[in-house]
Design an enzyme around this catalytic site. Sequence first.
Site, PDB file in Angstrom:
ATOM      1  N   SER A 184      -3.428  41.482  49.157  1.00 58.92           N
ATOM      2  CA  SER A 184      -3.901  41.683  47.779  1.00 58.92           C
ATOM      3  C   SER A 184      -3.366  40.577  46.889  1.00 58.92           C
ATOM      4  O   SER A 184      -2.158  40.360  46.827  1.00 58.92           O
ATOM      5  CB  SER A 184      -3.422  43.029  47.238  1.00 58.92           C
ATOM      6  OG  SER A 184      -3.975  44.064  47.998  1.00 58.92           O
ATOM      7  N   ARG A 213       5.337  47.376  44.189  1.00 61.64           N
ATOM      8  CA  ARG A 213       5.368  46.015  44.774  1.00 61.64           C
ATOM      9  C   ARG A 213       6.469  45.138  44.205  1.00 61.64           C
ATOM     10  O   ARG A 213       6.291  43.920  44.076  1.00 61.64           O
ATOM     11  CB  ARG A 213       4.011  45.307  44.636  1.00 61.64           C
ATOM     12  CG  ARG A 213       2.849  46.003  45.258  1.00 61.64           C
ATOM     13  CD  ARG A 213       2.991  46.212  46.764  1.00 61.64           C
ATOM     14  NE  ARG A 213       2.018  47.188  47.206  1.00 61.64           N
ATOM     15  CZ  ARG A 213       2.287  48.500  47.338  1.00 61.64           C
ATOM     16  NH1 ARG A 213       3.501  48.969  47.128  1.00 61.64           N
ATOM     17  NH2 ARG A 213       1.368  49.330  47.731  1.00 61.64           N
ATOM     18  N   GLU A 245       0.090  39.802  42.593  1.00 62.40           N
ATOM     19  CA  GLU A 245       1.008  40.453  43.539  1.00 62.40           C
ATOM     20  C   GLU A 245       1.570  39.384  44.481  1.00 62.40           C
ATOM     21  O   GLU A 245       2.733  39.417  44.856  1.00 62.40           O
ATOM     22  CB  GLU A 245       0.256  41.523  44.345  1.00 62.40           C
ATOM     23  CG  GLU A 245       1.126  42.193  45.399  1.00 62.40           C
ATOM     24  CD  GLU A 245       0.447  43.373  46.068  1.00 62.40           C
ATOM     25  OE1 GLU A 245      -0.300  44.116  45.400  1.00 62.40           O
ATOM     26  OE2 GLU A 245       0.665  43.560  47.286  1.00 62.40           O
TER      27      GLU A 245
END
Length: 297
Positions: free
Chosen positions: A219, A170, A289
């Site tokens: 998320s 990510r 995130e």
Amino acid sequence: MINWHEALSQWGEIQHNAPLAKRTTMGVGGAARCLFAPYDIAGLAQAMLHIPADMPLLPLGRGSNLLVADEGFEGLVLDVGRLQTYDHDVMTMRAGAGMRMSKLAQKAAQAGLTGIEFMATVPGDIGGGVAMNAGAFGQQVSDCLQQVQLVLRTGQIQTLDAQSLQMCYRSSVLPAGSIVVKADFNLQAGEREAIYERMRMMRQKRRDTQPLEQPNCGSVFKNPTGNYAARLIEHVGLKGHRIGQAQISSRHANFIVNHGQACTKDVLALIRLAQQRVAAVYAIDLETEVCMLGMQS
Ligand SMILES: Cc1cc2nc3c(=O)[nH]c(=O)nc-3n(C[C@H](O)[C@H](O)[C@H](O)COP(=O)(O)OP(=O)(O)OC[C@H]3O[C@@H](n4cnc5c(N)ncnc54)[C@H](O)[C@@H]3O)c2cc1C
């Protein structure tokens, strides 16, 4: 002599005091001082030469991984949504940063190309997908990204190999102040029906496990190595916990949902609470995130 706003309006649309909540999937946060949506790559490159050097910049895609402070953003948002060019040859697809990942996944499936089925289920644009190294179901952007075209803060247009972006879970490292404007993906030949079937299964899995019917930002936390953020949050008793109009989803504890009138302050309070509880019980630091604009991550 024209000022920089007037200069930019030659190459795109410029908006002052632009509300950002409606440009994010979470639907919270204040306004940006300015928002500029260039018509094309050349226009963005020209515009870069006129934006004051000390002006903070934020590239914006679909806003599906972005939490904006209630106070907003004292800078310039660059909305790349119009950069929608597309072409392909046998195994390579080249997409503008503003194209939706789901659209590219459909095009790949139609062409019988495999490798980006997961994109059918991620609600962001190509530029955001590269910046975040988006991924799901065992696939991620870095698996098939060949190269990117960037507009640098200097106004130069530059092509970089994917390897130089240091892409990992990510994240990717882009030159400071640069904007992804195009990306080339190297895919493999696959059986068309099998590709469609994988996309169907991925969509179904999401519908079964994620609160897709309520505004959210995907998320909230990265999964710590060898663990799952959702599991940790659930185990410290926060699944379903609500502050104001924001709630840790009772369907998936790594999602925070907006019940309609949430403000960023409430979402942030839930983020901090989850971080504190998980740190206290498991000595694990949950790293966000979601990109937090105007707040510490
Ligand atoms: C329901 C839901 C499910 C999700 N599922 C997943 C998932 O399975 N896997 C996953 O990885 N993500 C998932 N996400 C998060 C999100 O969709 C991805 O991170 C996506 O890649 C973000 O793209 P975006 O265009 O919305 O980027 P934005 O949210 O607009 O921006 C995210 C970051 O990228 C930067 N950025 C955006 N465009 C550019 C550009 N052109 N150049 C340089 N930087 C840029 C922004 O400045 C910001 O820092 C999900 C989100 C939602 C709401």
